[in-house]
Design a protein around this motif. Structure first.
Motif, PDB file in Angstrom:
ATOM      1  N   HIS A   1     119.369  53.958  95.479  1.00 32.75           N
ATOM      2  CA  HIS A   1     118.450  52.890  95.918  1.00 32.75           C
ATOM      3  C   HIS A   1     118.824  51.568  95.258  1.00 32.75           C
ATOM      4  CE1 HIS A   1     115.810  55.362  98.330  1.00 32.75           C
ATOM      5  NE2 HIS A   1     115.816  56.288  97.374  1.00 32.75           N
ATOM      6  N   GLU A   2     119.112  51.630  93.960  1.00 30.19           N
ATOM      7  CA  GLU A   2     119.486  50.420  93.207  1.00 30.19           C
ATOM      8  C   GLU A   2     120.717  49.757  93.839  1.00 30.19           C
ATOM      9  OE1 GLU A   2     120.282  50.311  88.584  1.00 30.19           O
ATOM     10  OE2 GLU A   2     121.823  51.564  89.514  1.00 30.19           O
ATOM     11  N   PHE A   3     121.719  50.578  94.202  1.00 24.55           N
ATOM     12  CA  PHE A   3     122.960  50.039  94.777  1.00 24.55           C
ATOM     13  C   PHE A   3     122.693  49.500  96.182  1.00 24.55           C
ATOM     14  CE2 PHE A   3     127.460  50.858  96.394  1.00 24.55           C
ATOM     15  CZ  PHE A   3     127.981  49.739  95.769  1.00 24.55           C
ATOM     16  N   ALA A   4     121.910  50.250  96.970  1.00 28.03           N
ATOM     17  CA  ALA A   4     121.600  49.805  98.340  1.00 28.03           C
ATOM     18  C   ALA A   4     120.876  48.455  98.313  1.00 28.03           C
ATOM     19  CB  ALA A   4     120.749  50.855  99.047  1.00 28.03           C
TER      20      ALA A   4
ATOM     21  N   ILE B   1     124.451  45.646  88.104  1.00 32.33           N
ATOM     22  CA  ILE B   1     123.965  44.982  89.328  1.00 32.33           C
ATOM     23  C   ILE B   1     122.559  45.419  89.701  1.00 32.33           C
ATOM     24  CG2 ILE B   1     126.103  44.329  90.493  1.00 32.33           C
ATOM     25  CD1 ILE B   1     125.603  47.062  92.124  1.00 32.33           C
ATOM     26  N   GLY B   2     122.011  46.368  88.954  1.00 29.26           N
ATOM     27  CA  GLY B   2     120.611  46.745  89.192  1.00 29.26           C
ATOM     28  C   GLY B   2     119.649  45.709  88.626  1.00 29.26           C
ATOM     29  N   PHE B   3     120.168  44.781  87.797  1.00 28.73           N
ATOM     30  CA  PHE B   3     119.326  43.746  87.181  1.00 28.73           C
ATOM     31  C   PHE B   3     119.425  42.453  87.994  1.00 28.73           C
ATOM     32  CE2 PHE B   3     120.420  46.693  83.827  1.00 28.73           C
ATOM     33  CZ  PHE B   3     119.261  46.821  83.094  1.00 28.73           C
ATOM     34  N   ASP B   4     118.416  41.623  87.886  1.00 26.09           N
ATOM     35  CA  ASP B   4     118.391  40.330  88.569  1.00 26.09           C
ATOM     36  C   ASP B   4     118.127  39.226  87.543  1.00 26.09           C
ATOM     37  OD1 ASP B   4     118.359  38.316  90.415  1.00 26.09           O
ATOM     38  OD2 ASP B   4     116.325  38.755  91.141  1.00 26.09           O
TER      39      ASP B   4
END
Ligand code: MG
Length: 293
Positions: A90-93, A264-267
């Motif tokens: 989900h994180e990658f999608a 990349i799961g972080f913003d």
């Protein structure tokens, strides 16, 4: 047993790591300083290896040997699995970086890609972030499965009989290249982007991996943490998926996928920078630590 590849006084060897204190040099037993060879002859040399370990024949001080990747030169590409934990899928999608044909959240069948042997480095060796032209270097803590048996794995075969042992892998990735080129080999195949080690833990020392926890730390901060039982496609399924049509070889490596918590799961994304230190941990396999340059 913990098996290692090492350098000592300028010579390469293969050995058994005992209590993290001593190294029993198994090179004279198997006659070549090559882990691929040791794995291939392990079953036939089992008694001699056990005897050398029991008597501490050729024992060296572990502090005086330099650990290499357990398989410093894989004979062919490392098989890798994409999106194999639910939360990471989900994180990658949701990250916007999945441009592959298999984009979408949870895959219906394992996604298999590979990393070339030239990407492998050992414990303590630097990850060269400058080789990513898009400055988007990310970490992925993964369990590595080491294959010990040759042949295809048909529906009648027991996939677990192919498992020789386990190691740790950091599937370091250029997210920019991964996105730009759709297929993942360029983003994941960069020199130094496959830290591996510190040991191969043979299956007799760890009958079940389900209860083990995998963790990734960047500069001491925990980023990824999951039980290996959370794999979407478990190790036997992965072996059967690959080995159904591709003959497996002793020394083959399967990186089984990474849990949630990648950069990349972080913003905004938390990419690796020169000066960072990344650690992948699974007790009892050990700690795989690499600096970033
Ligand atoms: Mg991965």
């Amino acid at each position: 047993m913990k098996l290692i590849s090492f350098e000592h006084q300028g010579k390469r060897g293969v050995g058994a790591l005992i209590d993290d204190e001593q190294v029993v040099d198994l090179t004279p037993v198997v006659q070549l300083p090559d882990m691929n060879h040791l794995i291939a002859v392990y079953a036939s040399k089992r008694n001699e290896i056990a005897q050398a370990v029991a008597t501490r024949t050729q024992a060296l001080d572990a502090a005086r040997v330099k650990l290499l990747a357990p398989i410093p030169e894989p004979r062919r590409n490392i098989f890798c699995v994409g999106k194999n934990y639910h939360e990471h899928a989900h994180e990658f999608a949701n990250s916007g970086f999945d441009s592959s044909a298999a984009s979408g959240a949870v895959p219906k069948a394992p996604i298999i890609f590979s990393k070339p042997p030239s990407s492998v480095i050992g414990p303590g060796q630097p990850i060269d972030a400058s080789l990513d032209p898009l400055q988007s270097v990310d970490y992925e803590a993964e369990l590595g499965v080491i294959i010990g048996k040759a042949g295809r794995c048909t529906e009648q075969d027991d996939p677990t009989s192919f498992i020789f042992g386990y190691t740790l892998i950091n599937d370091v990735t250029s997210r920019g290249l991964q996105k730009q080129h759709s297929q993942w080999l360029l983003g994941k195949g960069i020199d130094t982007f496959c830290p591996m080690g510190p040991v191969i833990l043979t299956t007799d020392a760890v009958p079940s991996i389900a209860a083990l926890e995998i963790r990734c730390e960047v500069n001491g901060q925990v980023r990824q943490q999951a039980l290996l039982s959370a794999l979407i496609f478990d190790v036997p399924t992965l072996i059967q998926t690959i080995g159904r049509s591709i003959s497996l070889k002793p020394g083959d490596i399967i990186a089984t996928g990474t849990p949630a918590g990648v950069g990349i799961g972080f913003d905004p994304p938390k990419y690796l920078q020169a000066g960072d230190v990344v650690r992948v941990l699974v007790d009892p396999i050990g700690i795989l630590e690499n600096p970033v340059i």
